[in-house]
Design a protein around this motif. Structure first.
Motif, PDB file in Angstrom:
ATOM      1  N   VAL A 187      43.941  71.353  -3.935  1.00 49.55           N
ATOM      2  CA  VAL A 187      43.387  72.627  -3.478  1.00 49.55           C
ATOM      3  C   VAL A 187      42.112  72.399  -2.672  1.00 49.55           C
ATOM      4  O   VAL A 187      41.881  73.056  -1.653  1.00 49.55           O
ATOM      5  N   CYS A 188      41.275  71.458  -3.099  1.00 51.89           N
ATOM      6  CA  CYS A 188      40.049  71.170  -2.368  1.00 51.89           C
ATOM      7  C   CYS A 188      40.371  70.544  -1.006  1.00 51.89           C
ATOM      8  O   CYS A 188      39.711  70.844  -0.006  1.00 51.89           O
ATOM      9  N   ALA A 189      41.385  69.686  -0.963  1.00 51.49           N
ATOM     10  CA  ALA A 189      41.808  69.103   0.314  1.00 51.49           C
ATOM     11  C   ALA A 189      42.346  70.185   1.242  1.00 51.49           C
ATOM     12  O   ALA A 189      42.043  70.208   2.440  1.00 51.49           O
ATOM     13  N   GLY A 190      43.145  71.105   0.681  1.00 49.30           N
ATOM     14  CA  GLY A 190      43.636  72.218   1.480  1.00 49.30           C
ATOM     15  C   GLY A 190      42.515  73.143   1.911  1.00 49.30           C
ATOM     16  O   GLY A 190      42.478  73.611   3.055  1.00 49.30           O
ATOM     17  N   GLY A 191      41.578  73.398   0.993  1.00 44.49           N
ATOM     18  CA  GLY A 191      40.437  74.248   1.319  1.00 44.49           C
ATOM     19  C   GLY A 191      39.576  73.651   2.418  1.00 44.49           C
ATOM     20  O   GLY A 191      38.952  74.377   3.202  1.00 44.49           O
ATOM     21  N   ALA A 192      39.535  72.312   2.495  1.00 41.84           N
ATOM     22  CA  ALA A 192      38.757  71.645   3.534  1.00 41.84           C
ATOM     23  C   ALA A 192      39.413  71.769   4.904  1.00 41.84           C
ATOM     24  O   ALA A 192      38.818  71.379   5.907  1.00 41.84           O
ATOM     25  N   LEU A 193      40.630  72.282   4.965  1.00 43.92           N
ATOM     26  CA  LEU A 193      41.290  72.585   6.232  1.00 43.92           C
ATOM     27  C   LEU A 193      41.279  74.078   6.538  1.00 43.92           C
ATOM     28  O   LEU A 193      41.452  74.492   7.688  1.00 43.92           O
ATOM     29  N   PHE A 194      41.098  74.884   5.511  1.00 46.93           N
ATOM     30  CA  PHE A 194      41.254  76.331   5.622  1.00 46.93           C
ATOM     31  C   PHE A 194      40.404  76.967   6.725  1.00 46.93           C
ATOM     32  O   PHE A 194      40.889  77.851   7.453  1.00 46.93           O
ATOM     33  N   PRO A 195      39.113  76.590   6.895  1.00 46.31           N
ATOM     34  CA  PRO A 195      38.313  77.245   7.945  1.00 46.31           C
ATOM     35  C   PRO A 195      38.881  77.102   9.351  1.00 46.31           C
ATOM     36  O   PRO A 195      38.597  77.941  10.211  1.00 46.31           O
ATOM     37  N   ASP A 196      39.672  76.078   9.600  1.00 41.56           N
ATOM     38  CA  ASP A 196      40.229  75.900  10.943  1.00 41.56           C
ATOM     39  C   ASP A 196      41.414  76.815  11.227  1.00 41.56           C
ATOM     40  O   ASP A 196      42.063  76.688  12.271  1.00 41.56           O
ATOM     41  N   ASN A 215      37.234  83.085  22.295  1.00 40.00           N
ATOM     42  CA  ASN A 215      37.973  82.770  21.065  1.00 40.00           C
ATOM     43  C   ASN A 215      36.995  82.719  19.899  1.00 40.00           C
ATOM     44  O   ASN A 215      35.788  82.589  20.091  1.00 40.00           O
ATOM     45  N   GLY A 216      37.545  82.810  18.683  1.00 41.21           N
ATOM     46  CA  GLY A 216      36.693  82.886  17.498  1.00 41.21           C
ATOM     47  C   GLY A 216      36.544  81.591  16.730  1.00 41.21           C
ATOM     48  O   GLY A 216      36.087  81.598  15.578  1.00 41.21           O
ATOM     49  N   HIS A 217      36.922  80.457  17.340  1.00 43.66           N
ATOM     50  CA  HIS A 217      36.838  79.178  16.631  1.00 43.66           C
ATOM     51  C   HIS A 217      35.386  78.807  16.340  1.00 43.66           C
ATOM     52  O   HIS A 217      34.508  78.963  17.171  1.00 43.66           O
ATOM     53  N   ARG A 218      35.157  78.312  15.141  1.00 45.89           N
ATOM     54  CA  ARG A 218      33.833  77.917  14.647  1.00 45.89           C
ATOM     55  C   ARG A 218      32.862  79.089  14.634  1.00 45.89           C
ATOM     56  O   ARG A 218      31.696  78.955  15.007  1.00 45.89           O
ATOM     57  N   THR A 219      33.347  80.226  14.198  1.00 44.32           N
ATOM     58  CA  THR A 219      32.451  81.361  14.016  1.00 44.32           C
ATOM     59  C   THR A 219      32.502  81.795  12.552  1.00 44.32           C
ATOM     60  O   THR A 219      31.963  81.112  11.690  1.00 44.32           O
ATOM     61  N   LEU A 220      33.170  82.891  12.245  1.00 40.65           N
ATOM     62  CA  LEU A 220      33.120  83.469  10.904  1.00 40.65           C
ATOM     63  C   LEU A 220      33.563  82.509   9.806  1.00 40.65           C
ATOM     64  O   LEU A 220      32.912  82.411   8.756  1.00 40.65           O
ATOM     65  N   THR A 221      34.672  81.803   9.996  1.00 42.33           N
ATOM     66  CA  THR A 221      35.202  80.949   8.935  1.00 42.33           C
ATOM     67  C   THR A 221      34.383  79.678   8.733  1.00 42.33           C
ATOM     68  O   THR A 221      34.660  78.912   7.814  1.00 42.33           O
ATOM     69  N   HIS A 222      33.405  79.454   9.595  1.00 49.34           N
ATOM     70  CA  HIS A 222      32.545  78.275   9.469  1.00 49.34           C
ATOM     71  C   HIS A 222      31.139  78.671   9.030  1.00 49.34           C
ATOM     72  O   HIS A 222      30.146  78.087   9.461  1.00 49.34           O
ATOM     73  N   THR A 223      31.073  79.667   8.134  1.00 51.08           N
ATOM     74  CA  THR A 223      29.782  80.138   7.640  1.00 51.08           C
ATOM     75  C   THR A 223      29.744  80.066   6.111  1.00 51.08           C
ATOM     76  O   THR A 223      30.784  80.056   5.448  1.00 51.08           O
ATOM     77  N   ILE A 224      28.536  80.048   5.564  1.00 54.97           N
ATOM     78  CA  ILE A 224      28.361  80.016   4.110  1.00 54.97           C
ATOM     79  C   ILE A 224      28.889  81.295   3.454  1.00 54.97           C
ATOM     80  O   ILE A 224      29.570  81.222   2.421  1.00 54.97           O
ATOM     81  N   PRO A 225      28.617  82.484   4.012  1.00 52.60           N
ATOM     82  CA  PRO A 225      29.171  83.696   3.384  1.00 52.60           C
ATOM     83  C   PRO A 225      30.691  83.666   3.280  1.00 52.60           C
ATOM     84  O   PRO A 225      31.252  84.129   2.276  1.00 52.60           O
ATOM     85  N   PHE A 226      31.365  83.134   4.282  1.00 48.27           N
ATOM     86  CA  PHE A 226      32.823  83.038   4.220  1.00 48.27           C
ATOM     87  C   PHE A 226      33.252  82.098   3.098  1.00 48.27           C
ATOM     88  O   PHE A 226      34.202  82.382   2.360  1.00 48.27           O
TER      89      PHE A 226
END
Length: 268
Positions: free
Chosen positions: A40-49, A101-112
């Motif tokens: 799950v942690c390995a998958g989570g480390a891909l999730f923001p992309d 495009n929205g890459h490296r915006t919302l999903t690459h933040t601490i709140p997310f």
């Protein structure tokens, strides 16, 4: 960083953390719990992309994570990318550049990251086995796609999907609910945070301080100077970083296995 590096870094952090908890806090986990947390942690480390979408109708492009389940995951990535871009435009200040495009915006933040970890735990608590199976299915699929990238490309998304579904159901049948389910949320959150740290050392950087405005910019990217940054797919990333992650993972597995074997034979 590339997808396989992100996934391996997530797995490494979870294994090393599990070893540290076992050694210094006496927190024992079964082999299944460690394996699930690592996946799950390995998958989570891909999730923001998932904010990097491709061409849905052609099943092309996108990040590693976006191609995990074929057109279905590409569609999800397209939706997340558009949501991320919408949040960017809704919150950007006068000196933030225009983006297409929205890459490296919302999903690459601490709140997310916090939202993902809390949301995962809340879903498992509210909806029980169905939420657990769904989350495990998705995360195990991402882990397979990231950790075994070349094999996953050859096998295709159908095989990855079937293996993920089988592994998720098997895990659900044997994972204890009292300690197992809450760890899913923690593993997701840690994985997302590890992803952010991995992208933080690249040239593009990440908006690590969002939503704190700095100099009339809400989405300021932070990263090291170019000469000290990591180029995605470079020899340093592929050989050095992945080599270090692999060595640490193996040492952590050995460190977890030896006491467990000792306890087993001592008890017997």
């Amino acid at each position: 960083m590339m997808g396989p590096s992100h996934a391996l870094s997530g797995a490494t952090v979870w294994l090393a953390g599990s070893w540290a908890l076992d050694q210094f806090a006496g927190y024992e986990q079964s082999p299944l719990m460690i394996a699930v947390g690592t996946a799950v942690c390995a998958g989570g480390a891909l999730f923001p992309d998932l904010d990097l979408s491709g061409k849905v109708t052609r099943n092309q492009g996108g990040a590693t994570v976006a191609r995990t389940f074929g057109v279905a995951s590409l569609f999800v990535a397209e939706v997340i990318e558009k949501i991320s871009l919408g949040v960017y435009h809704a919150t950007k200040l006068s000196k933030d550049p225009n983006r297409k495009n929205g890459h490296r915006t919302l999903t690459h933040t601490i709140p997310f990251t916090v939202l993902v970890g809390w949301g995962t735990t809340a879903l498992c608590a509210a909806y029980g086995k169905w939420a657990v199976i769904a989350i495990l299915f998705f995360m195990i699929g991402l882990a397979l796609r990231g950790l075994f990238d070349e094999w996953a490309k050859r096998a295709g998304w159908v095989i990855v999907t079937l293996l993920s579904l089988g592994a998720a159901y098997f895990t659900y049948l044997h994972l204890p609910g009292d300690r197992g389910y809450p760890m899913l949320g923690l593993a997701m959150g840690v994985g997302c945070f590890v992803h952010i740290l991995g992208d933080l050392i690249t040239r593009a950087g990440v908006p690590i301080l969002w939503p704190i405005p700095i100099g009339r910019r809400m989405w300021r990217m932070f990263g090291p100077p170019d000469r000290y940054s990591i180029r995605a797919g470079s020899k340093f990333e592929v050989v050095v970083l992945r080599g270090v992650f692999s060595v640490v993972s193996v040492l952590a597995i050995i460190g977890l296995a030896i006491p467990a074997v000792h306890r087993h034979f001592t008890a017997g």
